[in-house]
Design a protein around this motif. Structure first.
Motif, PDB file in Angstrom:
ATOM      1  N   ASP A 297       0.832  -1.205   0.000  1.00 56.19           N
ATOM      2  CA  ASP A 297       0.000   0.000   0.000  1.00 56.19           C
ATOM      3  C   ASP A 297       0.866   1.254   0.000  1.00 56.19           C
ATOM      4  N   GLN A 298       1.936   1.230   0.802  1.00 53.30           N
ATOM      5  CA  GLN A 298       2.836   2.383   0.866  1.00 53.30           C
ATOM      6  C   GLN A 298       3.640   2.542  -0.418  1.00 53.30           C
ATOM      7  N   VAL A 299       3.984   1.434  -1.067  1.00 50.59           N
ATOM      8  CA  VAL A 299       4.648   1.521  -2.372  1.00 50.59           C
ATOM      9  C   VAL A 299       3.701   2.151  -3.386  1.00 50.59           C
ATOM     10  N   GLU A 300       2.475   1.675  -3.394  1.00 50.90           N
ATOM     11  CA  GLU A 300       1.476   2.193  -4.330  1.00 50.90           C
ATOM     12  C   GLU A 300       1.206   3.673  -4.098  1.00 50.90           C
ATOM     13  N   ALA A 301       1.256   4.092  -2.831  1.00 50.02           N
ATOM     14  CA  ALA A 301       0.990   5.497  -2.498  1.00 50.02           C
ATOM     15  C   ALA A 301       2.206   6.387  -2.717  1.00 50.02           C
ATOM     16  N   GLY A 302       3.346   5.797  -3.092  1.00 47.69           N
ATOM     17  CA  GLY A 302       4.551   6.581  -3.306  1.00 47.69           C
ATOM     18  C   GLY A 302       5.320   6.894  -2.040  1.00 47.69           C
ATOM     19  N   ARG A 303       4.917   6.282  -0.924  1.00 52.48           N
ATOM     20  CA  ARG A 303       5.620   6.515   0.348  1.00 52.48           C
ATOM     21  C   ARG A 303       6.853   5.627   0.486  1.00 52.48           C
ATOM     22  N   ILE A 304       6.907   4.548  -0.289  1.00 45.76           N
ATOM     23  CA  ILE A 304       8.089   3.684  -0.342  1.00 45.76           C
ATOM     24  C   ILE A 304       8.468   3.513  -1.800  1.00 45.76           C
ATOM     25  N   ALA A 305       9.745   3.728  -2.114  1.00 45.41           N
ATOM     26  CA  ALA A 305      10.274   3.469  -3.446  1.00 45.41           C
ATOM     27  C   ALA A 305      11.177   2.240  -3.368  1.00 45.41           C
ATOM     28  N   VAL A 306      10.959   1.284  -4.263  1.00 49.28           N
ATOM     29  CA  VAL A 306      11.784   0.074  -4.307  1.00 49.28           C
ATOM     30  C   VAL A 306      12.701   0.162  -5.515  1.00 49.28           C
ATOM     31  N   CYS A 307      14.000   0.016  -5.268  1.00 52.01           N
ATOM     32  CA  CYS A 307      14.994  -0.028  -6.337  1.00 52.01           C
ATOM     33  C   CYS A 307      15.442  -1.477  -6.497  1.00 52.01           C
ATOM     34  N   PRO A 308      14.878  -2.198  -7.471  1.00 55.56           N
ATOM     35  CA  PRO A 308      15.183  -3.621  -7.596  1.00 55.56           C
ATOM     36  C   PRO A 308      16.461  -3.883  -8.396  1.00 55.56           C
ATOM     37  N   ASP A 309      17.018  -5.077  -8.184  1.00 53.84           N
ATOM     38  CA  ASP A 309      18.156  -5.564  -8.970  1.00 53.84           C
ATOM     39  C   ASP A 309      19.347  -4.613  -8.931  1.00 53.84           C
ATOM     40  N   THR A 310      19.597  -4.041  -7.786  1.00 51.13           N
ATOM     41  CA  THR A 310      20.745  -3.156  -7.627  1.00 51.13           C
ATOM     42  C   THR A 310      21.229  -3.223  -6.193  1.00 51.13           C
ATOM     43  N   GLU A 311      22.258  -2.479  -5.864  1.00 51.14           N
ATOM     44  CA  GLU A 311      22.782  -2.464  -4.505  1.00 51.14           C
ATOM     45  C   GLU A 311      23.485  -1.152  -4.232  1.00 51.14           C
ATOM     46  N   VAL A 312      23.677  -0.860  -2.957  1.00 49.32           N
ATOM     47  CA  VAL A 312      24.423   0.323  -2.553  1.00 49.32           C
ATOM     48  C   VAL A 312      25.908   0.027  -2.703  1.00 49.32           C
ATOM     49  N   THR A 313      26.612   0.867  -3.442  1.00 44.97           N
ATOM     50  CA  THR A 313      28.040   0.650  -3.656  1.00 44.97           C
ATOM     51  C   THR A 313      28.916   1.624  -2.876  1.00 44.97           C
ATOM     52  N   GLU A 314      28.306   2.725  -2.402  1.00 50.93           N
ATOM     53  CA  GLU A 314      29.122   3.736  -1.727  1.00 50.93           C
ATOM     54  C   GLU A 314      28.255   4.607  -0.834  1.00 50.93           C
ATOM     55  N   LEU A 315      28.805   4.982   0.312  1.00 52.71           N
ATOM     56  CA  LEU A 315      28.200   5.992   1.173  1.00 52.71           C
ATOM     57  C   LEU A 315      28.849   7.330   0.862  1.00 52.71           C
ATOM     58  N   ILE A 316      28.039   8.370   0.803  1.00 55.19           N
ATOM     59  CA  ILE A 316      28.535   9.683   0.393  1.00 55.19           C
ATOM     60  C   ILE A 316      28.281  10.700   1.488  1.00 55.19           C
ATOM     61  N   GLY A 317      29.264  11.495   1.771  1.00 56.26           N
ATOM     62  CA  GLY A 317      29.104  12.624   2.683  1.00 56.26           C
ATOM     63  C   GLY A 317      29.640  13.874   2.019  1.00 56.26           C
ATOM     64  N   SER A 318      28.799  14.857   1.793  1.00 59.15           N
ATOM     65  CA  SER A 318      29.237  16.072   1.104  1.00 59.15           C
ATOM     66  C   SER A 318      28.536  17.273   1.722  1.00 59.15           C
ATOM     67  N   GLN A 319      28.775  18.439   1.132  1.00 53.81           N
ATOM     68  CA  GLN A 319      28.137  19.654   1.631  1.00 53.81           C
ATOM     69  C   GLN A 319      26.630  19.625   1.430  1.00 53.81           C
ATOM     70  N   HIS A 320      26.165  18.728   0.561  1.00 50.96           N
ATOM     71  CA  HIS A 320      24.725  18.604   0.324  1.00 50.96           C
ATOM     72  C   HIS A 320      24.069  17.620   1.285  1.00 50.96           C
ATOM     73  N   GLY A 321      24.892  16.988   2.123  1.00 47.79           N
ATOM     74  CA  GLY A 321      24.349  16.063   3.097  1.00 47.79           C
ATOM     75  C   GLY A 321      24.687  14.615   2.769  1.00 47.79           C
ATOM     76  N   PRO A 322      24.277  13.689   3.638  1.00 48.29           N
ATOM     77  CA  PRO A 322      24.590  12.273   3.429  1.00 48.29           C
ATOM     78  C   PRO A 322      23.727  11.654   2.331  1.00 48.29           C
ATOM     79  N   ALA A 323      24.312  10.705   1.599  1.00 49.64           N
ATOM     80  CA  ALA A 323      23.601  10.049   0.502  1.00 49.64           C
ATOM     81  C   ALA A 323      24.235   8.693   0.244  1.00 49.64           C
ATOM     82  N   VAL A 324      23.641   7.939  -0.662  1.00 49.67           N
ATOM     83  CA  VAL A 324      24.213   6.657  -1.090  1.00 49.67           C
ATOM     84  C   VAL A 324      24.249   6.627  -2.612  1.00 49.67           C
ATOM     85  N   ARG A 325      25.247   5.928  -3.131  1.00 47.34           N
ATOM     86  CA  ARG A 325      25.334   5.715  -4.565  1.00 47.34           C
ATOM     87  C   ARG A 325      24.969   4.265  -4.853  1.00 47.34           C
TER      88      ARG A 325
END
Length: 502
Positions: A297-325
């Protein structure tokens, strides 16, 4: 082993408490160690993440002689499960046998049993026991991926941790959250935090099948799978008559195809682009494979996004804030990264020599009936036959250990046990692609594993009960009479009744 023989149990979860109760009633002095300050194992408040819920209903997930409270919902949450186990310990007088907030640091085999090194609030001490039961669980130590960029990510304000370390969904309020993984815990925690977070992303290396808890019209997954008919739809190592009949009538594949389509429609997987590869039979692994209510239900409502068939390769910390690649090069904001990346089965308190004797070259545990190591005396494992009937399986396993220790039954010769273990592990690896909890899971074959243990003990379910289990979900209370027969201990020796400690 005599009734004066002292039993040490590592772990105060479902399996550890079941062993403590059964062996105490058999006349053995018992002491249970757990590094957590409360009982419960995976349900302990120290590792209970938001959204955690039992994969069994209150009708199938309890011990044979201790039903869950009537006011519990059909599907208890993590706090209710811990309260149920605490009530079990109190009801059966186990409180005085518990050494909570006490970690077993080392366990060394000696001629008379085991010498234990334990650490509590007062420091390090020594204790001993005649027989050691390892009940630390197949989900004992969290697995965290090694990701580059962690220092910069944290310096930019990012939070990173295992799902078992994430306690409060409120921490995610108005923040960006990335959940790594696609198992039950990933669905649970993602659904819980999505009601608070600014955005919630689930990064799934591989989409896997989930079973809805309910299908509507009064049908739930237990009615479909926690029956002998449901179990017969998965290919076992030694097919029995019913399985062969299903194949002869071409019903096994047909029924599984129909169920798979029903699952796809119920969870709207086709519309959401979340249909996993393979077939529904792939749920025959160590996972409970249950869908979290509200996730789609939350995926359908856009509250959860699923990124399939991939993985996190890097953690990023920059002036724009924390992120993942991600592996495709895209970047996602990630103020909180929750690793729902599973657990590993570890017994670090055992000496390297003992650990080598317990496992093979792939790290799989070599345990007869998932309980008894062939080459290490005075040692058994409890709860290392993970399934969707954990409480019932643990209780039957506790009676199996009691039968072994009291001499009520004698296991096969070592060469026969090793041959059985070889065949079981080879079949499990082939069936699950190696995803069988290092040999500590019986997957969907819970009833077959329970039948084997009862056969060893010379105990058989009434014919009427077995027939009923073909179409009705298992009810643990139906095993009460089978297990009620007293396990008569061997004659007591003049061994001390209390544990020694220095």
């Amino acid at each position: 082993m005599t009734s004066g023989s002292r039993i040490g149990i590592v772990g105060a979860g479902v399996a550890g408490l079941a062993c403590a109760k059964v062996l105490s009633q058999a006349g053995f002095p018992v002491e249970v160690y757990d590094r957590a300050p409360d009982v419960g194992g995976v349900w302990s408040a120290t590792r209970r993440y938001p959204g955690l819920r039992a994969h069994n209903s209150k009708y199938t997930g309890h011990f044979t002689d201790h039903p869950m409270p009537e006011d519990y919902p059909r599907w208890p949450d993590g706090q209710q499960m811990q309260a149920y186990l605490a009530g079990y310990a109190q009801h059966f007088g186990l409180s005085g046998k518990l050494r909570l907030a006490t970690e077993v640091v080392a366990a060394d085999p000696v001629d008379s049993g085991w010498l234990l090194e334990i650490r509590d609030r007062d420091g390090v001490h020594h204790a001993s026991c005649d027989h050691l039961i390892v009940a630390n669980g197949v989900h004992s130590d969290p697995v965290l991926p090694s990701l580059p960029g962690e220092a910069a990510f944290r310096a930019a304000g990012g939070q990173l941790g295992h799902v078992s370390q994430f306690r409060d969904a409120e921490q995610a309020r108005d923040r960006s959250v990335v959940v790594i993984g696609y198992g039950k815990s990933a669905w649970d925690v993602a659904e819980a935090v999505s009601h608070f977070a600014d955005e919630t992303t689930v990064v799934a290396r591989t989409l896997t099948w989930k079973m809805p808890r309910t299908f509507g019209a009064g049908i739930d997954y237990e009615r479909l799978l926690l029956t002998r008919a449901g179990e017969a739809h998965f290919r076992s190592r030694v097919p029995h008559r019913a399985e062969r009949l299903l194949d002869r009538l071409a019903l096994r594949g047909t029924n599984m195809d129909l169920l798979q389509e029903r699952v796809i429609r119920r969870l709207r997987l086709r519309e959401l682009g979340l249909v996993p590869p393979g077939t529904l039979a792939d749920i025959a692994t160590s996972s409970a494979a249950l869908a979290t209510e509200g996730f789609v239900d939350q995926v359908e409502a856009g509250r959860i996004a699923v990124c399939p068939d991939t993985e996190v390769t890097e953690l990023i910390g920059s002036q724009h804030g924390p992120a993942v690649r991600l592996a495709d090069g895209s970047v996602r904001l990630a103020e909180i990264v929750i690793c729902a990346t599973g657990y590993k089965q570890e017994v670090p308190f055992l000496t390297p020599f003992v650990r080598r004797a317990l496992t093979d070259e792939t790290g799989d545990f070599r345990l007869f009936r998932n309980t008894l190591p062939v080459d290490v005396p005075n040692l058994t494992f409890a709860g290392y036959h993970s399934s969707n009937l954990s409480a019932l399986g643990a209780e039957v396993g506790a009676h199996w250990i009691a039968g072994l220790l009291t001499g009520k039954f004698v296991p096969p010769m070592p060469e026969l046990m090793n041959s059985e273990i070889d065949e079981q592990l080879a079949w499990s690896r082939e069936r699950t692609g190696g995803r069988h909890a290092h040999g500590a899971s019986v997957g969907p074959f819970a009833l077959a594993a329970i039948d084997e243990m009862l056969d060893d003990l010379g105990r058989t379910l009434p014919w009427s009960t077995r027939v009923g289990q073909w179409l009705r979900p298992v009810r643990p209370a139906s095993y009460r009479g089978v297990l009620r027969g007293p396990v008569v201990p061997a004659p007591a020796a003049p061994a001390p009744a209390a544990f020694t400690e220095s």
